[in-house]
Design a protein around this motif. Structure first.
Motif, short mmCIF file in Angstrom:
data_model
loop_
_atom_site.label_atom_id
_atom_site.label_comp_id
_atom_site.label_asym_id
_atom_site.label_seq_id
_atom_site.Cartn_x
_atom_site.Cartn_y
_atom_site.Cartn_z
N GLN A 1 4.05 84.13 -17.75
CA GLN A 1 4.83 83.05 -17.14
C GLN A 1 4.39 81.73 -17.76
OE1 GLN A 1 4.54 81.76 -12.78
NE2 GLN A 1 6.37 83.05 -12.81
N TYR A 2 5.37 80.90 -18.10
CA TYR A 2 5.09 79.64 -18.80
C TYR A 2 5.45 78.44 -17.93
CZ TYR A 2 4.76 82.73 -22.82
OH TYR A 2 4.40 83.73 -23.68
N THR A 3 4.59 77.44 -17.96
CA THR A 3 4.87 76.19 -17.25
C THR A 3 4.64 75.02 -18.19
OG1 THR A 3 2.58 76.07 -16.43
CG2 THR A 3 4.22 77.12 -14.99
N THR B 1 15.30 77.55 -16.75
CA THR B 1 14.56 76.31 -16.60
C THR B 1 15.48 75.21 -16.08
OG1 THR B 1 13.11 76.90 -18.43
CG2 THR B 1 13.17 74.58 -17.81
N ASP C 1 3.60 71.62 -14.89
CA ASP C 1 3.82 72.29 -13.59
C ASP C 1 5.27 72.70 -13.35
OD1 ASP C 1 1.11 72.05 -12.90
OD2 ASP C 1 1.42 70.01 -12.14
N ARG C 2 6.12 72.60 -14.34
CA ARG C 2 7.49 73.08 -14.23
C ARG C 2 7.58 74.48 -14.84
NH1 ARG C 2 11.71 69.04 -14.05
NH2 ARG C 2 10.85 66.93 -13.87
N LYS C 3 8.28 75.38 -14.19
CA LYS C 3 8.51 76.70 -14.77
C LYS C 3 9.52 76.55 -15.92
CE LYS C 3 7.66 79.41 -10.58
NZ LYS C 3 8.25 80.37 -9.60
N SER D 1 9.70 82.91 -18.86
CA SER D 1 8.78 84.02 -18.68
C SER D 1 9.18 85.14 -19.63
CB SER D 1 8.80 84.52 -17.24
OG SER D 1 10.10 84.99 -16.89
#
Length: 503
Positions: free
Chosen positions: A360-362, A52, A365-367, A370
């Motif tokens: 997948q996690y945001t 991240t 809207d930021r990654k 996962s």
């Protein structure tokens, strides 16, 4: 009377509703922290585990990397050689460098130094001569090594960078983005050898031609050398890293730090002395203070929410699945479920073989991380040596072990000497034809020797790879609950199935 009772009832109901509304609390998702900054041209702080980006400034803009390039060089060397191998310094390795780039230990043509010593000179002293010699040792030439560098970064997803030499000296075709450099650093620090050497503060190099007694060298990275808060460069938990400088790149920096189980990497590009150290320290402190990691395995309810998972190519009961032991990185005041979850069934290239999907996690809207979803049954088969599609991974007892090199055990024979070819003193005097033949024989022998060296080196690396594969199998099986007996039983079953197929 009825009207009065109706008014009183309405008043009581309204009062209760107002009271309850006051008790309802709405959890607002915290904003992404952004209260920091740097003076350098570009910089990033990334969580090494979730990948991240916690803070970034011009992170996708290419800049010259200078000597932080040597982190990638060290990684490729560590992956393709042993520490006890001896490196011979060629004339080109020593003298084919940019004017004014230095040679701190006066290394010279003909020096023979171990890979371990060369890596310490590379990382602590930023020796360009060591970078060149190591590249030639591993790949045969610097050009071939540069190909390995660019192939390696492509494999980890770098799309904004390109390397032209192993040292980081100025070259218009050598550039990195801060984002790519953080990915490269994360990969490098996962390598035990690179991590150990890039965190070493003092080391003694073995004797060389111009240093017959050996030499003591020290780390030049000031954040790593700062021992307590009395130094302006001190950063709690800083463990490893690399600095660089050229006239075009300016000051560059990579620092790895660990606190409370979290691992952060910062990269600074186009910095100035000494501000680039302070920039690195600032964003590392920001990353540790403003964010936290949450375990996917401990918090995710995805596998409990359904009975079956449909994925590309099939379906699987969720009782047969497990989640990767990974983390997501979110603001320190946020909660795990503030992050949005997305199920990915079309997996990216290079995904683990036993993975059937990915979460997948945001966050805004930021990654932020996962986690792969694994089929435990498929995972066990793969760990035992099977591969999907019918091909098989080499297992113990199969061919491919060390063998005698071509021609080993045979004696070299020489042509018989005739009386006419001897001088009165008995010394052999070859004619011109024999001399030409001898030259051809010597050349052929040299070629054969080179071939043998390459073959033996390849076999040695394959043996090491087999040992590493076997150890990885054990680790993978252990992670999914298999013990040593289960492992051996899987191996026996796998060999039996292979023998049945051949029969």
């Amino acid at each position: 009377m009825y009207r009065m009772l109706k008014k009183i009832t309405s008043f009581i109901i309204s009062s209760i509703m107002v009271t309850n509304l006051g008790m309802i609390t709405v959890h607002a998702r915290p904003d992404w922290p952004s209260d920091t900054g740097i003076m350098a041209g570009a910089g990033i702080v990334m969580d090494a585990d979730s990948k991240t980006v916690l803070f970034g400034q011009q992170i996708h803009v290419p800049f010259p990397p200078a000597s932080i390039t040597k982190l990638l060089t060290a990684l490729i060397v560590a992956e393709n050689s042993s520490l006890d191998e001896m490196v011979t310094f060629s004339h080109s390795a020593v003298y084919d460098v940019e004017a004014g780039s230095g040679n701190k230990l006066a290394l010279d043509e003909g020096d023979q130094i171990s890979v371990e010593d060369c890596l310490h000179m590379l990382m602590l002293l930023s020796s360009n001569q060591s970078a060149n010699a190591l590249a030639e040792h591993v790949a045969g030439s610097r050009e071939a090594f540069v190909e390995m560098m660019n192939e390696r970064i492509a494999a980890i997803g770098c799309k904004e960078s390109h390397f032209a030499n192993p040292s980081g000296l100025n070259d218009s075709q050598q550039y990195v983005s801060a984002y790519d450099m953080a990915l490269i650093a994360a990969e490098a620090f996962e390598n035990e050898t690179v991590m150990k050497i890039s965190s070493t503060k003092k080391y003694r190099v073995s004797p060389t031609i111009n240093n017959p007694e050996g030499a003591n060298i020290s780390m030049e990275h000031k954040i790593l050398m700062a021992e307590n808060s009395s130094s302006q460069f001190y950063c709690e938990g800083a463990l490893a890293g690399k600095i660089g400088y050229t006239s075009i790149a300016g000051n560059t920096l990579v620092t790895y730090a660990r606190r409370d189980g979290r691992n952060l990497i910062c990269v600074i590009l186009k910095g100035t002395q000494p501000q680039y150290y302070l920039d690195g320290k600032t964003i590392l402190n920001f990353g540790f203070a403003s964010f936290k990691n949450e375990s996917v395995q401990n918090s995710e309810t995805f596998l409990q929410e359904q009975q079956e998972l449909e994925y590309q190519g099939g379906s699987c009961p969720t009782s047969r699945l497990r989640l990767e032991d990974s983390v997501i990185t979110i603001p320190a005041t946020a909660q795990f479920f503030d992050a949005e979850r997305n199920l990915i069934t079309e997996l990216p290239q290079g995904h683990p073989e036993a993975a059937v999907a990915m979460l997948q996690y945001t966050y805004n809207d930021r990654k932020v991380g996962s986690a792969y979803v694994y089929d435990k049954e498929l995972e066990a088969r793969l760990a035992a040596g099977e591969t999907v599609g019918g091909s098989e991974e080499e297992t113990e007892g199969s061919s491919g072990g060390e063998e005698e090199s071509p021609g080993s055990g045979s004696e070299e024979t020489l042509p018989d000497e005739t009386e006419a070819e001897r001088t009165p003193g008995g010394r052999f005097q070859p004619d011109a034809g024999q001399m030409r033949t001898g030259a051809v024989v010597l050349a052929a022998a040299a070629i054969a020797g080179a071939v043998v060296f390459v073959v033996m080196r390849k076999r040695r690396k394959e043996r090491l790879r087999r040992e590493e594969r076997r150890e990885r199998r054990r680790q993978r099986l252990s992670e999914i609950g298999y013990n040593e007996e289960d492992f051996e039983e899987l191996m026996r079953r796998r060999k039996k199935e292979a023998a049945d197929r051949k029969g």
